[in-house]
Enzyme design. Structure first.
Site, PDB file in Angstrom:
ATOM      1  N   GLY A   1       1.059  -1.294   0.006  1.00  0.00           N
ATOM      2  CA  GLY A   1      -0.047  -0.025   0.026  1.00  0.00           C
ATOM      3  C   GLY A   1       0.999   0.996  -0.029  1.00  0.00           C
ATOM      4  O   GLY A   1       2.134   1.183  -0.155  1.00  0.00           O
ATOM      5  N   GLY A   2       0.334   2.403  -0.015  1.00  0.00           N
ATOM      6  CA  GLY A   2       0.872   3.626   0.063  1.00  0.00           C
ATOM      7  C   GLY A   2       1.964   3.834   1.187  1.00  0.00           C
ATOM      8  O   GLY A   2       2.792   4.418   1.178  1.00  0.00           O
TER       9      GLY A   2
ATOM     10  N   GLY B   1       2.715   1.294   3.437  1.00  0.00           N
ATOM     11  CA  GLY B   1       3.397   0.122   3.860  1.00  0.00           C
ATOM     12  C   GLY B   1       3.003  -1.563   3.333  1.00  0.00           C
ATOM     13  O   GLY B   1       2.354  -1.197   2.257  1.00  0.00           O
TER      14      GLY B   1
ATOM     15  N   LYS C   1       0.620  -5.189   9.278  1.00  0.00           N
ATOM     16  CA  LYS C   1       0.619  -4.096   8.416  1.00  0.00           C
ATOM     17  C   LYS C   1       2.266  -3.468   9.166  1.00  0.00           C
ATOM     18  O   LYS C   1       2.090  -2.855  10.048  1.00  0.00           O
ATOM     19  CB  LYS C   1      -0.281  -3.041   8.425  1.00  0.00           C
ATOM     20  CG  LYS C   1      -0.201  -1.881   7.329  1.00  0.00           C
ATOM     21  CD  LYS C   1      -1.638  -1.574   6.881  1.00  0.00           C
ATOM     22  CE  LYS C   1      -1.363  -0.491   5.818  1.00  0.00           C
ATOM     23  NZ  LYS C   1      -2.537  -0.123   4.995  1.00  0.00           N
TER      24      LYS C   1
ATOM     25  N   ASP D   1     -10.931   7.059   5.237  1.00  0.00           N
ATOM     26  CA  ASP D   1     -10.229   6.447   3.998  1.00  0.00           C
ATOM     27  C   ASP D   1     -10.692   5.122   3.581  1.00  0.00           C
ATOM     28  O   ASP D   1     -10.378   4.057   2.993  1.00  0.00           O
ATOM     29  CB  ASP D   1      -8.799   6.110   4.119  1.00  0.00           C
ATOM     30  CG  ASP D   1      -7.893   5.805   2.931  1.00  0.00           C
ATOM     31  OD1 ASP D   1      -8.534   6.275   1.894  1.00  0.00           O
ATOM     32  OD2 ASP D   1      -6.974   5.119   2.915  1.00  0.00           O
TER      33      ASP D   1
END
Lengths: 1073, 190
Positions: free
Chosen positions: A95-96, A98, A115, A211
């Site tokens: 992902g952006g 991590g 994560k 988000d």
């Protein structure tokens, strides 16, 4: 494959460039003449190119840094085996922020999703907040939410990386799932209703997702949707992410389609539950129609914002006629641009979806025809193209004015909102960019654009004037023939003498225009330069003459070293005028007769050979760095026998030295960028004797003291020049005059500007007076303190009072320069001060005594003892100078001046940390476990309605743990800084929360209103100073992100913002007029 | 446009190590397309923010490729290709703009930053002037031309570039000095 002629050229060129002078001539003379001619051309080109190489190398280095950032942003680190207590399995996703791994926890034994965020420069404080937030989110327990288990951090060799463990969901993203499972419309509606249930649960716990998008909603094997990633990463990157996306990529990727217009435009400050409702609407729309409502791929940020704010999505029935009716009405209500027209809660959306499924009447109504007509007008008026055209074009055009008055008013209001939001978004980005190298250019572009735009009155505020002031050219730069090695200002301050690579010259210190050249240019490398004390002559050291002395008026050579000792590098002219001291590449310290050049003193092995490590004080005493890494002092007249070590040995060697004028303080810098200041007048073992700070990333090449000894300047190979507070070595400003190594720095006489130069052949004079973000500072000498300075401004005067420990200092704020001018300092046995609204009286308190003094002559007007101690806070009522409030722990006291006993007392039960006096006897207080409380002290007074206090107070539970409270200039609102990093804007008298300003990542210690009430400034422990639009709560500028700060105040004219930082310094932000 | 992330580019990169010139050309074409695509998207009409620099673009392309195929690890070779492709992208863009602006006087397309090695008249180096010089240098010594490409268009250090070209550090230094002097002399004469 190589051309034979080129090969021959290369061979000869390679040999020739290894040698110079006679040997080179011999080599070229022996070669084929035609070839030799060409090689000479190449050698000339190579030497000419050398000047540019520094620039080119610096540019390449900058490219590499950019690439490095890119690489870490896109990062593909090696697969770890173990992170904390987790055994890592397969990589589930990138992902952006991590990477997500499947992992196994040993105790309790379970499979988790782990994560791991990218390594970023995060502070311990941010880590702590990240953990806390994860714990908070861990309390969200709902079948539709992926459970967060715990958070931690690890180091996998790239620096500290935060991680968190959560429930492992094996499933597909909701859109993919619906398609794979071939859900019909009913199945899809039911699925969204279940997601909305989960979101509603989170909202009830006070958590907004922020988000929400299909990638964050997985559906497991049992068909249960699970929402992931509730803002857990927010503390790490709350403010920066949008700006980074924009400045680095020029585009917004990814999640813009799911962002509500207000979130996109207003950023974090605009986020509330209705943003999640909007995102649910987008998911619903996508599940029904197979596409997102608005496609922003390929748009730039401003265009995308424009688009999101103005363009309505196609009605679902236009894409699929079967979607007409209730389903469409529900989707469009969730997607309303105006949050107030949207479903107020996720539950309302879920309920309507279930009503539609049960064929019951839904609550949402299709927009009325009149509303649609208004929207049509707005949309078409809004689609005029570019941003500026948008702003100028809409407001009050004639065709438009001809329509009904009501309509134009509404449309105008909508457009004004839009203009303000766009303005806010751009100022925010510009202020962030301003702290980056090259940011000034961006600021300039930005201010130019917005200074022309016709925007609604009051849109531009303090930040605009400030940015205009900052973007003005801050100094003067001239190009030189060669790079600068050293420079020295003449004793009268009118000239600067420069040692450049192949020449020495004198320039006008004000205009930088050349005045006289010292000898012919070219052919010799000039190392150092200094003025005679009377300013008539200049001494230089160069590789041909060694030491030479020149007439400063004519440029004629007076003498050169009779012995031609060409190893001289550093040079200082003694204040007595009769001697000149040099260091040498051979390590020899010499003193020459200034009249004849004759050698008087010679000390072998006295100094380092490879650097100009020589400095002299106002009496001729010198320090040099010796070959063993020590600094040795030689009193004037110089004699090897009287030498004494004063500093070092340094672990690396010293590369620059500077003695101040009285010779009591020595600044040394090493190859690693550390600056050390030694107090030579204190005992060798005194605790405050030395202070060191890492200031630059690369070697420091020169150091200079300001004339008043309060500032130090350092130039460095990290391409920057820094201005330091001499007392604590705190950097005040950093200059990046060119992307190249900086070789020298010195102050003008009077410390109004800095000269600097380096590899790029430029001489820059940077003003320290105007348009500088860091104006003038004060500090308790010799201490790094974390005390909060207390500030008070005297209305209708230029005076500022600061309090630091028990010292009260008075300053004056001259309008022209914005520099703080020291007036006086006095010691009070007091911990707090307050200034009366009329500016005539100053109150101070100490333990259990309150004292009022005249602000004019310091005469004691009144003093009395209090029943409780210690007094922590004082305030005058804004409407009556005779009314004074104080608090001691949880006890609030109201006094009428002249009456010894308090007229009202209220025990709040919890320690008060913040207080603001309001009109009509009211006081707002808050503190530790004491939410914002409004107290009507008149009701508590004898004969008042409520001596017990119950009815006299009103509490705002949302404002828990206030740390600072300020009332707006018109008295209708409170700005409340909280230790939960928020700033709330609360309406009086009901204490309803109007805005929740999110942007700090540390406790907010101070808030202030601009005098026009349009802006709120806030400062916090996170080092950020933020500026907000008080009307819509949007963040309009980030002024600072490196100075943890406490109190702050606007000046009464609104032109200056004064911030007391935790380091004990005061920063003045002066907006242009 | 062929997708850089497709398997073909990985296959070609592997095959290219055998030195087959037709493979090299095909690879260059693919990478060119990809870089051109990224450049077109990023360089055009941005009111805000910083443009990505050519070198960063090349690295971005690499990161995408690498992320797509974790096993593949021939960074140096990719950069050799990508630096050439980038050079072509910039030169083409410069030619196009020159042909468009012919007549209104503005014909020079200065390259930013890395390429702004000032020539004698103090103006910034034109992309096409560099391109012409490199084309000629390519005929005289292809290794020197590649070295300039790697340093200027892919932002490599001298050491990295040397590794990619299988040169010893001393050779790199000498080659870089020569190539620079040669290019510079050519510009000062033209």
């Amino acid at each position: 494959m190589e051309d034979p002629h080129y090969h021959a050229l290369h061979e000869l060129f390679e040999r020739a460039r290894q040698v110079s002078g006679e040997p080179r001539e011999a080599l070229l003379g022996a070669a084929d003449p035609a070839l030799a001619r060409e090689v000479r051309g190449l050698l000339d080109a190579a030497e000419g190119a050398e000047r540019d190489d520094a620039i080119a190398e610096a540019a390449i280095a900058r490219q590499r840094a950019l690439v490095g950032e890119l690489a870490s942003a896109a990062g593909t680190p090696a697969h770890p085996k173990q992170v904390g207590p987790y055994r890592i399995g397969e990589l589930l996703g990138v992902g952006g922020m991590g990477l997500v791994y499947a992992a196994e926890q040993l105790s309790p034994r379970r499979k988790v999703a782990l994560k791991v965020l990218h390594p970023t420069a995060i502070t311990a404080e941010k880590h702590a907040r990240f953990k806390r937030e994860a714990e908070l989110l861990g309390r969200l327990q709902h079948a539709g939410i992926a459970q967060i288990y715990e958070a931690g951090s690890c180091d996998l060799g790239h620096g500290s990386q935060p991680y968190f463990a959560m429930e492992l969901i094996r499933g597909a993203n909701v859109v993919v799932y619906a398609n794979q499972a071939r859900l019909d419309t009913r199945g899809r509606l039911a699925l969204v209703a279940r997601i909305a249930d989960a979101i509603e649960h989170a909202h009830q716990q006070g958590v907004v997702h922020r988000d929400l998008k299909p990638d964050n909603v997985l559906v497991d094997g049992a068909g249960q949707p699970k929402v992931l990633d509730f803002g857990v990463a927010r503390p790490i990157d709350a403010l920066d992410s949008l700006a980074l996306t924009v400045t680095r990529e020029g585009q917004i990727f990814g999640t813009l389609a799911y962002m509500s217009p207000e979130q996109c435009i207003g950023g974090a400050a605009a986020v509330d539950v209705r943003c999640d409702v909007y995102a649910l609407g987008v998911i619903l729309y996508e599940l029904l129609t197979g596409r997102t409502p608005l496609r922003t791929d390929g748009l730039t940020v401003t265009r995308a914002m424009h688009y999101l704010a103005n363009v309505d999505p196609p009605r679902p029935s236009e894409l699929d006629p079967r979607l007409a009716g209730d389903v469409e009405t529900i989707a469009l209500k969730a997607l309303e641009k105006d949050p107030l027209r949207r479903y107020a809660r996720a539950k309302d959306l879920a309920d309507d979806l279930r009503r539609a499924l049960a064929h019951e009447p839904i609550l949402a109504r299709p927009p009325s025809r009149a509303y649609r007509a208004r929207k049509f007008v707005r949309r078409h008026k809004g689609l005029t193209g570019t941003l500026t055209a948008l702003l100028i074009g809409i407001i009050g055009t004639s065709t438009f004015a001809a329509r009904s008055f009501r309509l134009s008013n509404e449309t105008r209001a909508a457009n004004e909102r839009l203009a303000r939001a766009l303005y806010g978004a751009e100022t925010r980005l510009a202020s962030l960019a301003a702290t980056e190298p090259g940011g000034l250019e961006q600021l300039r572009r930005y201010t130019e654009r917005w200074s022309d735009a016709e925007v609604p009155a009051g849109t531009r505020g303090f930040e605009f004037d400030l940015m205009q002031a900052l973007s003005a050219p801050e100094g003067l730069a001239v190009e030189l023939p060669q790079r600068v090695m050293a420079g020295e200002v003449s004793p009268d301050g009118a000239y600067i003498a420069l040692a450049t690579k192949f020449a020495a010259e004198v320039r006008d210190a004000r205009t930088l225009a050349p005045v006289v050249r010292l000898g012919e240019p070219g052919g010799r490398f000039v190392f150092d330069i200094d003025w005679s004390p009377d300013g008539t002559r200049v001494a230089t050291t160069d590789e041909v003459r060694g030491l030479a002395v020149w007439d400063a008026a004519t440029g004629a050579e007076q003498w050169r070293d009779p012995e031609r000792l060409t190893d001289a590098n550093g040079v200082e002219w003694a204040p007595s005028g009769d001697g000149i001291v040099t260091t040498s590449f051979q390590g020899v310290l010499r003193v020459h007769d200034a009249a004849t050049g004759a050698l008087r003193v010679r000390v072998e092995r006295a100094c380092q050979g490879d650097a100009k490590v020589l400095s002299m004080d106002g009496r001729g005493n010198i320090v040099v760095a010796d070959q063993r890494g020590r600094v040795v002092r030689y009193p004037w007249p110089i004699d090897a026998a009287t030498a004494a070590q004063v500093a070092g040995p340094a672990p690396g060697s010293f590369n620059a030295l500077a003695l101040n004028a009285d010779g009591r303080r020595l600044a040394c810098a090493d190859l690693n960028g550390n600056v050390t200041v030694v107090r030579l007048d204190s005992a060798p073992d005194a605790p405050e004797r030395t202070r060191t700070r890492h200031v630059h990333a690369e070697r420091i090449t020169a150091l200079a003291w300001s004339t008043d000894d309060t500032l130090l300047a350092a130039s460095s190979w990290d391409n920057s020049v820094s201005l330091l507070e001499a007392a604590n070595l705190q950097p005040q400003r950093r200059f990046r005059p060119s992307p190249s190594r900086q070789e020298f720095v010195c102050f003008t006489r009077g410390d109004t500007a800095l000269f600097m130069g380096g590899y790029a052949p430029l001489l820059l004079r940077a003003s320290l007076e105007r348009s500088s973000p860091f104006q003038r500072r004060w500090a308790r000498p010799g201490s790094d303190t974390t005390d909060h300075a207390v500030l008070a401004l005297r209305p209708n005067s230029d005076e500022l009072l600061t309090m630091h420990g028990t010292l009260v200092t008075k300053w004056r704020l001259p309008r022209a320069t914005g520099l703080l001018e020291f007036v006086e300092t006095s010691e009070r046995r007091a911990g707090v001060i307050a200034v009366a609204p009329d500016g005539l009286t100053v109150a101070s308190a100490n333990d259990n005594e309150i004292e009022l003094r005249s602000a004019e002559d310091d005469r004691v007007l009144a003093n009395w003892r209090t029943p409780a101690s210690p007094i922590w806070g004082l305030a005058f009522a804004p409407d009556r100078a005779a009314r004074v409030y104080a608090y001691a722990r949880g006890l609030l006291l109201a006094y009428e001046v002249g009456v010894e006993e308090p007229v009202a007392v209220l025990d709040l039960g919890r320690p008060v940390l913040a207080m603001e006096a309001l009109t009509r006897g009211r006081v707002a207080v808050g503190g530790s476990n004491l939410p914002l409380t409004l107290v009507d002290t008149r009701q508590l007074e004898p004969g008042g309605a409520d001596p017990g206090g119950a009815a006299a107070t009103r509490v705002c539970a949302a404002a828990a743990n206030p740390t600072s409270i300020r009332v707006s200039p018109d008295g209708t609102r409170l700005a409340v800084g909280l230790d939960s990093y928020d700033v709330l804007v609360v309406r009086l008298p009901g204490l309803e929360v109007e805005h929740d300003l999110l942007g700090h990542t540390g406790t907010v210690f101070g808030v202030a209103w601009s005098p026009d009430g349009a802006r709120i400034a806030s400062a916090g422990g996170d080092g950020r100073v933020l500026l907000w639009d008080a009307r819509d709560g949007g963040l309009v500028a980030l002024l600072d992100q490196e100075s943890p700060a406490g109190k702050l105040e606007f000046t009464p004219d609104g032109r200056q913002l004064i911030v007391a930082t935790h380091s004990g310094s005061v920063t003045v932000w002066t907006a242009g007029s | 446009m062929t997708d850089l992330n497709g398997p073909e580019i990985t296959r070609l990169l592997r095959a290219a190590r055998s030195g087959d010139p037709s493979v090299q050309e095909r690879l260059l074409e693919l990478v060119y397309d990809r870089l051109h695509g990224i450049a077109a998207r990023l360089f055009v009409g941005q009111p805000l923010g910083v443009t990505l620099q050519p070198t960063a673009l090349v690295h971005e392309a690499w990161l995408k490729l690498e992320a797509n195929d974790g096993e593949f690890n021939d960074r140096q070779h990719f950069f050799l290709v990508a630096a050439r492709a980038m050079r072509n992208v910039l030169a083409d863009a410069a030619r196009r703009r020159n042909s468009q602006s012919r007549g209104d006087g503005a014909s020079r397309v200065p390259l930013e930053d890395v390429l702004s090695l000032a020539v004698d008249d103090g103006s910034a180096l034109d992309a096409l002037v560099l391109e012409e010089g490199l084309t000629e240098l390519e005929r005289l010594n292809v290794v020197h031309a590649r070295l300039v490409e790697l340093r200027v268009f892919a932002g490599m250090t001298a050491l990295e570039a040397g590794q990619a070209l299988q040169l010893k550090p001393s050779e790199v230094e000498s080659a870089w000095a020569m190539a620079k002097a040669w290019l510079r002399r050519r510009w000062s004469q033209s």
